[in-house]
Design an enzyme around this catalytic site. Sequence first.
Site, PDB file in Angstrom:
ATOM      1  N   ASN A   7       0.878  -1.174   0.000  1.00  0.00           N
ATOM      2  CA  ASN A   7       0.000   0.000   0.000  1.00  0.00           C
ATOM      3  C   ASN A   7       0.912   1.220   0.000  1.00  0.00           C
ATOM      4  O   ASN A   7       1.476   1.590   1.028  1.00  0.00           O
ATOM      5  CB  ASN A   7      -0.880  -0.046   1.249  1.00  0.00           C
ATOM      6  CG  ASN A   7      -1.848   1.117   1.314  1.00  0.00           C
ATOM      7  OD1 ASN A   7      -1.814   2.013   0.469  1.00  0.00           O
ATOM      8  ND2 ASN A   7      -2.706   1.112   2.312  1.00  0.00           N
ATOM      9  N   ARG A  91      -2.452  -2.132  -3.513  1.00  0.00           N
ATOM     10  CA  ARG A  91      -3.703  -1.422  -3.227  1.00  0.00           C
ATOM     11  C   ARG A  91      -3.703  -0.118  -4.018  1.00  0.00           C
ATOM     12  O   ARG A  91      -2.785   0.694  -3.880  1.00  0.00           O
ATOM     13  CB  ARG A  91      -3.806  -1.117  -1.743  1.00  0.00           C
ATOM     14  CG  ARG A  91      -5.061  -0.365  -1.453  1.00  0.00           C
ATOM     15  CD  ARG A  91      -5.134   0.156  -0.055  1.00  0.00           C
ATOM     16  NE  ARG A  91      -6.394   0.864   0.083  1.00  0.00           N
ATOM     17  CZ  ARG A  91      -6.626   1.774   1.004  1.00  0.00           C
ATOM     18  NH1 ARG A  91      -5.704   2.074   1.876  1.00  0.00           N
ATOM     19  NH2 ARG A  91      -7.792   2.370   1.056  1.00  0.00           N
ATOM     20  N   HIS A 179     -13.196   2.606  -0.208  1.00  0.00           N
ATOM     21  CA  HIS A 179     -13.254   1.525   0.802  1.00  0.00           C
ATOM     22  C   HIS A 179     -13.847   0.245   0.231  1.00  0.00           C
ATOM     23  O   HIS A 179     -14.346  -0.612   0.977  1.00  0.00           O
ATOM     24  CB  HIS A 179     -14.111   1.918   2.031  1.00  0.00           C
ATOM     25  CG  HIS A 179     -13.518   2.966   2.901  1.00  0.00           C
ATOM     26  ND1 HIS A 179     -14.290   3.895   3.559  1.00  0.00           N
ATOM     27  CD2 HIS A 179     -12.239   3.245   3.235  1.00  0.00           C
ATOM     28  CE1 HIS A 179     -13.505   4.696   4.257  1.00  0.00           C
ATOM     29  NE2 HIS A 179     -12.259   4.324   4.076  1.00  0.00           N
ATOM     30  N   ARG A 240     -12.275  15.115   7.672  1.00  0.00           N
ATOM     31  CA  ARG A 240     -13.031  15.539   6.474  1.00  0.00           C
ATOM     32  C   ARG A 240     -14.454  15.928   6.844  1.00  0.00           C
ATOM     33  O   ARG A 240     -15.061  15.333   7.736  1.00  0.00           O
ATOM     34  CB  ARG A 240     -13.087  14.398   5.446  1.00  0.00           C
ATOM     35  CG  ARG A 240     -11.745  13.988   4.924  1.00  0.00           C
ATOM     36  CD  ARG A 240     -11.904  12.966   3.800  1.00  0.00           C
ATOM     37  NE  ARG A 240     -10.666  12.265   3.577  1.00  0.00           N
ATOM     38  CZ  ARG A 240     -10.543  10.940   3.566  1.00  0.00           C
ATOM     39  NH1 ARG A 240     -11.587  10.163   3.754  1.00  0.00           N
ATOM     40  NH2 ARG A 240      -9.362  10.398   3.350  1.00  0.00           N
ATOM     41  N   ASP A 282      -8.798  11.775  16.402  1.00  0.00           N
ATOM     42  CA  ASP A 282      -8.874  10.409  16.918  1.00  0.00           C
ATOM     43  C   ASP A 282     -10.062  10.290  17.875  1.00  0.00           C
ATOM     44  O   ASP A 282     -10.144  11.015  18.868  1.00  0.00           O
ATOM     45  CB  ASP A 282      -7.565  10.056  17.645  1.00  0.00           C
ATOM     46  CG  ASP A 282      -7.501   8.568  17.969  1.00  0.00           C
ATOM     47  OD1 ASP A 282      -8.413   8.059  18.658  1.00  0.00           O
ATOM     48  OD2 ASP A 282      -6.542   7.930  17.522  1.00  0.00           O
ATOM     49  N   GLU A 383      -8.368  -5.726   4.606  1.00  0.00           N
ATOM     50  CA  GLU A 383      -8.189  -5.353   3.199  1.00  0.00           C
ATOM     51  C   GLU A 383      -6.970  -6.056   2.591  1.00  0.00           C
ATOM     52  O   GLU A 383      -6.992  -6.458   1.435  1.00  0.00           O
ATOM     53  CB  GLU A 383      -8.030  -3.829   3.091  1.00  0.00           C
ATOM     54  CG  GLU A 383      -9.343  -3.114   3.380  1.00  0.00           C
ATOM     55  CD  GLU A 383      -9.159  -1.664   3.787  1.00  0.00           C
ATOM     56  OE1 GLU A 383      -8.771  -1.423   4.943  1.00  0.00           O
ATOM     57  OE2 GLU A 383      -9.408  -0.773   2.968  1.00  0.00           O
TER      58      GLU A 383
HETATM   59  P1  ADP Z   1      -7.906   4.217   8.968  1.00  0.00           P
HETATM   60  O1  ADP Z   1      -9.023   4.838   8.207  1.00  0.00           O
HETATM   61  O2  ADP Z   1      -6.710   5.108   9.139  1.00  0.00           O
HETATM   62  O3  ADP Z   1      -7.564   2.798   8.552  1.00  0.00           O
HETATM   63  P2  ADP Z   1      -8.848   2.943  11.384  1.00  0.00           P
HETATM   64  O4  ADP Z   1      -9.799   2.007  10.753  1.00  0.00           O
HETATM   65  O5  ADP Z   1      -7.613   2.399  11.996  1.00  0.00           O
HETATM   66  O6  ADP Z   1      -8.489   4.141  10.420  1.00  0.00           O
HETATM   67  O7  ADP Z   1      -9.658   3.745  12.508  1.00  0.00           O
HETATM   68  C1  ADP Z   1      -9.056   4.709  13.297  1.00  0.00           C
HETATM   69  C2  ADP Z   1     -10.094   5.261  14.242  1.00  0.00           C
HETATM   70  O8  ADP Z   1     -10.587   4.190  15.061  1.00  0.00           O
HETATM   71  C3  ADP Z   1      -9.532   6.328  15.185  1.00  0.00           C
HETATM   72  O9  ADP Z   1     -10.386   7.446  15.201  1.00  0.00           O
HETATM   73  C4  ADP Z   1      -9.560   5.625  16.510  1.00  0.00           C
HETATM   74  O10 ADP Z   1      -9.832   6.517  17.547  1.00  0.00           O
HETATM   75  C5  ADP Z   1     -10.705   4.662  16.362  1.00  0.00           C
HETATM   76  N1  ADP Z   1     -10.576   3.634  17.394  1.00  0.00           N
HETATM   77  C6  ADP Z   1      -9.610   2.716  17.519  1.00  0.00           C
HETATM   78  N2  ADP Z   1      -9.778   2.035  18.677  1.00  0.00           N
HETATM   79  C7  ADP Z   1     -10.871   2.554  19.271  1.00  0.00           C
HETATM   80  C8  ADP Z   1     -11.569   2.317  20.486  1.00  0.00           C
HETATM   81  N3  ADP Z   1     -11.142   1.384  21.314  1.00  0.00           N
HETATM   82  N4  ADP Z   1     -12.678   3.039  20.748  1.00  0.00           N
HETATM   83  C9  ADP Z   1     -13.114   3.993  19.901  1.00  0.00           C
HETATM   84  N5  ADP Z   1     -12.491   4.279  18.753  1.00  0.00           N
HETATM   85  C10 ADP Z   1     -11.394   3.583  18.452  1.00  0.00           C
END
Ligand code: ADP
Length: 405
Positions: A7, A91, A179, A240, A282, A383
């Site tokens: 990726n 990817r 996605h 976004r 986050d 993925e």
């Molecule tokens: P990406 O789109 O970068 O692949 P991810 O699928 O890894 O993103 O998702 C990241 C998001 O998931 C972040 O906003 C993170 O806060 C959230 N996340 C991860 N673990 C938890 C959790 N235990 N509770 C709530 N949100 C979470």
Amino acid sequence: MKVLVINSGSSSIKYQLINMKDESVLAKGLVERIGMDGSVLIHEKTGDEKVKISQPMKDHTAGIELVLKMLADEKHGVVSSMEEIEAVGHRIVHGGDYIKSVYVTDKVIQDLLNSKDLAPLHTPANVMGIQACKALMPDTPMVTVFDTAFHQTMPPHTYMYSLPYECYEKHKVRKYGFHGTSHRYVTERAAHMLRKDVSQVNLVSCHLGNGSSICMIKNGKSMDTTMGFTPLAGLTMGTRCGNIDPAIIKYLMDKENWTIDEIDEVLNKKSGVLGISGVSSDFRDVEEAAKDGNQRAQLALDIFIQRVRNYVGAYVAELNGPDAIIFTAGIGENGIELRERICENMDFIGIQLDPERNNIRGKETYINTLTSKIRILVIPTNEELMIARDTEEIVKTLRVNIVGP
Ligand code: ADP
């Protein structure tokens, strides 16, 4: 077959080496800051500690070269020579008109470059990854897997925007959706869980991560999705804005004296949950701030939840009741409270979440009550595995065709 999944971003490369015999991950890692000061590779052989190697990497070829060296390294490696890597799966964010994964040829690379205006940040970076692998492993077959391909089954009344028709004809302006590899993976898993054939499942798939999108799946095919011409559309995301009134753009540019690049940056990088809360993109940080009484953090979560509910409601209605709703990606897999709030007061449309079953993270399971008409599934996405599966299948088919019956 051992498949290397790549990726490639503009200054980073994520990779996984997957053994297709048992679909296990042999090693994975990340190269960061390519072409900048402080280039670094973080490599992890499954079961071992992570290793970090800091060394200058002037371009993607230098990055992939180091990845291959690590994979065949005596101490941290997982193959005895590069020849053991039989195929590479890439990817690709934007596949233009491609409707499925394909074997990489010069024409495929040219098609990607010809349509690079559709994803100017992603496509050149993706192509750099392909070219670096071609330079270093010229005899290894490669496959491209497109994030847009799964959505190519959307009907015209879904993918067309209400703009002058020439915008579509001249400039290919339409909904593409993203996605797709994730939505396709969870669709297959959901069919398995529901003990149905993929061609018979109707689903609403919620991929909720840093970037979020929801997909409406009818008979195993994408019929609509919330992202659009670009990944900016649809839900409120980490940074976004999702759907907004397009007239806001000119209004804000006039008021703030922003250039088109500045407003683009605001909409993509400074909006969403980060923009509203002022805390973070986050969700863990935002949830924590909301618990501490930060009202803007709470508002950001409320907006996110409301937008998700909007689309879930719309897609459930349009499908006249799907078999299941799926939660996947970082928030979908881990956000216990968020899942609960998204599904709150939806029993009228057949959605009833079981709070006890919902008390899980990152596990493939049902979280609906026994009386819920619509199942609610948590499915960790994968993925990379989907890319590796497509790659193996295409490369094997190709070999059969070359060798003959
Ligand atoms: P990406 O789109 O970068 O692949 P991810 O699928 O890894 O993103 O998702 C990241 C998001 O998931 C972040 O906003 C993170 O806060 C959230 N996340 C991860 N673990 C938890 C959790 N235990 N509770 C709530 N949100 C979470």
